[in-house]
Scaffold this active site. Structure first.
Site, mmCIF file in Angstrom:
data_model
loop_
_atom_site.group_PDB
_atom_site.id
_atom_site.type_symbol
_atom_site.label_atom_id
_atom_site.label_comp_id
_atom_site.label_asym_id
_atom_site.label_seq_id
_atom_site.Cartn_x
_atom_site.Cartn_y
_atom_site.Cartn_z
ATOM 1 N N GLY A 156 0.833 -1.197 0.000
ATOM 2 C CA GLY A 156 0.000 0.000 0.000
ATOM 3 C C GLY A 156 0.865 1.243 0.000
ATOM 4 N N CYS A 157 0.385 2.278 0.589
ATOM 5 C CA CYS A 157 1.077 3.556 0.630
ATOM 6 C C CYS A 157 2.451 3.414 1.285
ATOM 7 C CB CYS A 157 0.231 4.541 1.429
ATOM 8 S SG CYS A 157 1.057 6.087 1.800
ATOM 9 N N PHE A 158 3.484 3.893 0.600
ATOM 10 C CA PHE A 158 4.836 3.738 1.161
ATOM 11 C C PHE A 158 5.082 4.648 2.352
ATOM 12 C CE2 PHE A 158 6.527 6.028 -2.920
ATOM 13 C CZ PHE A 158 6.017 7.245 -2.519
#
Length: 191
Positions: free
Chosen positions: A24-26
């Protein structure tokens, strides 16, 4: 934009290893792994796509094939790849295809990019075990792929959570992941 992929010979001499995870979002995954004892470096970036030197604006379209990911350099004498893998699966949803919460698109997929046959086997065995034990109540969709080039993200993505922890995204999405990590993996945290 620079390419990362650390020099393997130097890593072996220093007992360091590289792990690359897309979950997902880093911003979320970077914040989680910066808390772990033995982790030396965490870099947010892009991996697994069709173009070289992608930008954030390009990958957010979902058309380049890249995933938001992190590259972790860790001391394997302090923390094992298996322990990092356990924390990775515990802090994101590996049963959602191309989605983590409100973040939707192939760039938010769950994928482990292995750097050795040992990492590949550990990952595949762990996923098989979790599916067999029905750990998440659903089959995992996490892909396992040989690590291609990793492109380090723009500077404003680095240490995003620590610089923006009061923003609503950080408060509602990242802070609960950090809290879960601290609750479930106290013995793995930096002192």
């Amino acid at each position: 934009m620079t390419q990362s992929n650390a020099d393997n010979e130097n890593l072996v001499q220093e007992k360091l290893e590289v792990a690359t995870f897309a979950g997902g979002c880093f911003w979320c995954t970077e914040a989680v792994f910066l808390e772990i004892e033995g982790v030396k470096v965490v870099l947010p970036g892009y991996i697994g796509g069709k173009i070289e030197n992608p930008t954030y604006n390009q990958i957010t379209t979902g058309t380049t094939g890249h995933a938001e990911a992190i590259e972790i350099v860790f001391d394997r004498k302090v923390v094992s790849f298996g322990a990092l893998l356990e924390m990775f699966f515990a802090t994101h949803d590996p049963t959602s295809l191309n989605r983590q919460g409100a973040d939707v698109g192939t760039q938010y997929r769950s994928e482990v990019f292995y750097h050795s046959e040992v990492q590949k086997k550990i990952t595949e065995d762990y996923i098989s075990l979790m599916n067999f034990e029905n750990t998440f109540g659903k089959t995992l969709v996490t892909a396992v792929s040989k690590a291609p080039k990793f492109y380090v993200a723009e500077d404003y993505h680095k240490n995003y959570y620590s610089r923006n922890s009061s923003q609503s995204y950080c408060t509602y999405v990242i802070t609960p992941k950090i809290d879960k990590l601290k609750k479930n993996f106290q013995d793995k945290l930096k002192k």
